[in-house]
Design an enzyme around this catalytic site. Structure first.
Site, PDB file in Angstrom:
ATOM      1  CG  ASN A  15       4.389  -1.698   5.283  1.00  0.00           C
ATOM      2  OD1 ASN A  15       5.504  -1.991   5.706  1.00  0.00           O
ATOM      3  ND2 ASN A  15       3.435  -2.594   5.194  1.00  0.00           N
TER       4      ASN A  15
ATOM      5  CG  ASP B 277      -5.243   6.021   2.371  1.00  0.00           C
ATOM      6  OD1 ASP B 277      -5.268   5.644   3.554  1.00  0.00           O
ATOM      7  OD2 ASP B 277      -4.410   6.817   1.914  1.00  0.00           O
TER       8      ASP B 277
ATOM      9  CB  CYS C 275      -0.973  -0.022   1.181  1.00  0.00           C
ATOM     10  SG  CYS C 275      -0.183   0.013   2.800  1.00  0.00           S
TER      11      CYS C 275
ATOM     12  CB  CYS D 145      -3.683   1.688   7.057  1.00  0.00           C
ATOM     13  SG  CYS D 145      -3.400   3.185   8.019  1.00  0.00           S
ATOM     14  NE  ARG D 146      -4.469   1.549   1.774  1.00  0.00           N
ATOM     15  CZ  ARG D 146      -4.263   2.284   0.698  1.00  0.00           C
ATOM     16  NH1 ARG D 146      -5.107   2.193  -0.312  1.00  0.00           N
ATOM     17  NH2 ARG D 146      -3.214   3.079   0.615  1.00  0.00           N
ATOM     18  CB  SER D 147       0.284  -3.486   2.806  1.00  0.00           C
ATOM     19  OG  SER D 147       1.159  -2.593   3.428  1.00  0.00           O
TER      20      SER D 147
HETATM   21  P1  4NP Z   1      -1.764   2.803   4.103  1.00  0.00           P
HETATM   22  O1  4NP Z   1      -2.418   4.140   4.702  1.00  0.00           O
HETATM   23  O2  4NP Z   1      -1.220   3.144   2.744  1.00  0.00           O
HETATM   24  O3  4NP Z   1      -2.912   1.860   4.026  1.00  0.00           O
HETATM   25  O4  4NP Z   1      -0.690   2.363   5.081  1.00  0.00           O
HETATM   26  C1  4NP Z   1      -1.751   5.376   4.742  1.00  0.00           C
HETATM   27  C2  4NP Z   1      -0.857   5.629   5.758  1.00  0.00           C
HETATM   28  C3  4NP Z   1      -0.226   6.857   5.822  1.00  0.00           C
HETATM   29  C4  4NP Z   1      -0.494   7.826   4.863  1.00  0.00           C
HETATM   30  C5  4NP Z   1      -1.387   7.553   3.854  1.00  0.00           C
HETATM   31  C6  4NP Z   1      -2.010   6.320   3.798  1.00  0.00           C
HETATM   32  N1  4NP Z   1       0.123   9.085   4.952  1.00  0.00           N
HETATM   33  O5  4NP Z   1      -0.198   9.950   4.111  1.00  0.00           O
HETATM   34  O6  4NP Z   1       0.973   9.309   5.818  1.00  0.00           O
END
Ligand code: 4NP
Length: 156
Positions: free
Chosen positions: A11, A125, A8, A13-15
């Site tokens: 790294n 996201d 993602c 939240c989703r992955s």
């Molecule tokens: P992820 O979520 O891609 O599912 O881990 C996010 C985590 C952090 C950010 C964006 C999405 N950020 O902008 O910091």
């Protein structure tokens, strides 16, 4: 050994959620010695961090412990090492495709392409939303995890 990488943006939240869900399924299927699982982000924002507290809480409510995971960034070497490189959304997919060599392109997929129900193609996201978004992410990931395991069993 079949190697699976979930990817993602951050790294956190989703992955890592996908890593935890898929590891649980693989363990329950007694395939943990045949299938290696990892996750990474396309960006460097959260290297070394634990998964987001909201992701950890939502996973814990389903019996999945994400607390030991730490953020890392995906590298070109990952595209050689892993057999499945699974993007959570189209932006992640494009980023991976842009660093992959021609022979590595076929390893890269949208993770939700493995879901039976193809109502959704992307895991949204959840970072800037509320807690509900994290439960929705888990529902979508659980749906695709079974299809991914079926694909691995068929191909390997
Ligand atoms: P992820 O979520 O891609 O599912 O881990 C996010 C985590 C952090 C950010 C964006 C999405 N950020 O902008 O910091």
């Amino acid at each position: 050994m079949v190697k699976v990488l979930f990817v993602c943006l951050g790294n956190i939240c989703r992955s890592p959620t996908a890593e935890g869900v898929f590891r649980k399924l693989v363990n329950e299927s007694r395939l943990s010695r045949q299938i290696a699982i990892d996750s990474a982000g396309t960006h460097a924002y959260h290297i070394g961090e634990s998964p987001d507290e909201r992701a950890q809480d939502a996973a814990a409510r389903r019996g999945i412990d994400l607390s030991g995971l730490r953020g890392r960034q995906a590298t070109p070497a990952d595209l050689e090492e892993f057999d499945y490189v699974l993007a959570m959304d189209r932006e992640n997919l494009r980023n991976l495709q842009s660093i992959a060599l021609p022979h590595q392109q076929e390893k890269i997929h949208l993770f939700l392409d493995f879901a039976q129900d193809n109502a959704h193609q992307e895991v949204p996201d959840p970072y800037f939303g509320g807690r509900h978004g994290f439960d929705k992410v888990l529902d979508m990931i659980e749906e695709a995890a079974g299809g991914l395991l079926a694909d691995i069993r068929q191909r390997f």
